[in-house]
Design an enzyme around this catalytic site. Structure first.
Site, PDB file in Angstrom:
ATOM      1  N   SER A 138       0.782  -1.238   0.000  1.00 49.35           N
ATOM      2  CA  SER A 138       0.000   0.000   0.000  1.00 49.35           C
ATOM      3  C   SER A 138       0.812   1.287   0.000  1.00 49.35           C
ATOM      4  CB  SER A 138      -0.968   0.010   1.185  1.00 49.35           C
ATOM      5  OG  SER A 138      -0.287  -0.158   2.403  1.00 49.35           O
ATOM      6  N   ASP A 169      -3.207   6.874  10.839  1.00 50.64           N
ATOM      7  CA  ASP A 169      -3.215   5.426  11.085  1.00 50.64           C
ATOM      8  C   ASP A 169      -1.854   4.897  11.520  1.00 50.64           C
ATOM      9  OD1 ASP A 169      -1.727   5.457   8.742  1.00 50.64           O
ATOM     10  OD2 ASP A 169      -3.207   4.379   7.539  1.00 50.64           O
ATOM     11  N   HIS A 174       0.647   4.485   7.085  1.00 53.80           N
ATOM     12  CA  HIS A 174       0.854   4.955   5.718  1.00 53.80           C
ATOM     13  C   HIS A 174       1.498   6.334   5.681  1.00 53.80           C
ATOM     14  CE1 HIS A 174      -2.487   1.966   5.075  1.00 53.80           C
ATOM     15  NE2 HIS A 174      -1.553   1.558   4.221  1.00 53.80           N
TER      16      HIS A 174
END
Length: 255
Positions: free
Chosen positions: A31, A232, A235
């Site tokens: 990601s 979070d 990321h």
């Protein structure tokens, strides 16, 4: 209407011309490579910094294997199980052309897959779905002319959950690089990979040690430690992705 059609034909011709003789770069991993910069509550804010703006000399291979002008989110049709935002690819490409215009046009080949749960490096093993997709897209990318001149790899956060995965990481990453070079017929294909700054489990430092400890010809590691994260804590933020893209470019240009 006639003028509009002429413009479309002109742009199509420009893309066809640019796609020949291009420098091809593969983008792979999970990601943070596909990009979550600017994503909050599953929505991308659409902010594209100057360093990541589109450039007519930067192309992207779409999911349906056609070349178009590149723009973020680069992985929107590849990493389809999550909302993609800004990644490092465009900042990388713009920085490369800024420092060495002779390498253009650049053809970016997005192959990173994160999704809701991320992807472990074991899922990128030879013969697996992700590896086969990476290899297929790489081979298609060079059919129309051009040379694969580098791989950018950013993955490892999902391998921080299990101690076994973390301890096996170095061996699996070395095998991935060797397999990819062999299958593309390029034993010294330049690879720039990222040492993670975050993770989904307690073994972040074990994975980081593995990544930083790889010593192979034409393989360089860029350390993401200290780059700002989203809320979070997993990321990279938009400014961090821009900074990382430029760091990747500088490492790539050393090869």
């Amino acid at each position: 209407m006639l003028g509009y059609l002429c413009l479309l034909l002109h742009l199509a011709g420009a893309y066809a011309s640019a796609s020949k003789g291009k420098t091809i770069i593969l983008l792979a991993g999970q990601s943070n490579m596909s990009g979550r910069g600017g994503v909050q509550n599953n929505t991308w804010d659409g902010v594209v910094p100057l360093q990541s703006q589109p450039n007519p000399s930067i192309l992207r291979l779409t999911a349906n294997l056609t070349w178009v002008q590149a723009r973020d989110p680069l992985h929107k049709d590849i990493d389809v199980q999550a909302t993609c935002g800004l990644g490092p690819g465009m900042a990388f490409a713009n920085r490369v052309l800024e420092r060495d215009p002779g390498l253009g046009p650049l053809g970016l080949v997005p192959c990173a897959v994160g999704g809701p749960m991320g992807t472990k490096i074991s899922q990128w093993g030879r013969g697996g779905v992700l590896y086969r997709q990476l290899l297929r897209r790489a081979r298609v990318a060079r059919r129309g002319g051009g040379l694969i001149r580098g791989v950018l790899w950013f993955q490892g956060e999902s391998d921080t959950v299990s101690e076994v995965d973390a301890r096996m990481y170095k061996r699996r990453l070395v095998n991935l690089f060797a397999n990819l070079r062999a299958d593309l017929g390029s034993p010294l294909l330049p690879i720039v990979h990222v040492a993670i700054t975050s993770g989904q489990g307690p073994y972040v430092e074990t994975v980081r040690k593995a990544q930083l400890g790889i010593k192979l010809p034409k393989v360089r590691c860029v350390d993401a430690k200290g780059l700002p994260l989203l809320q979070d804590n997993l990321h990279l933020s938009t400014p961090a992705q821009v900074r990382l893209g430029r760091m990747l470019a500088d490492a790539f240009l050393i090869h």
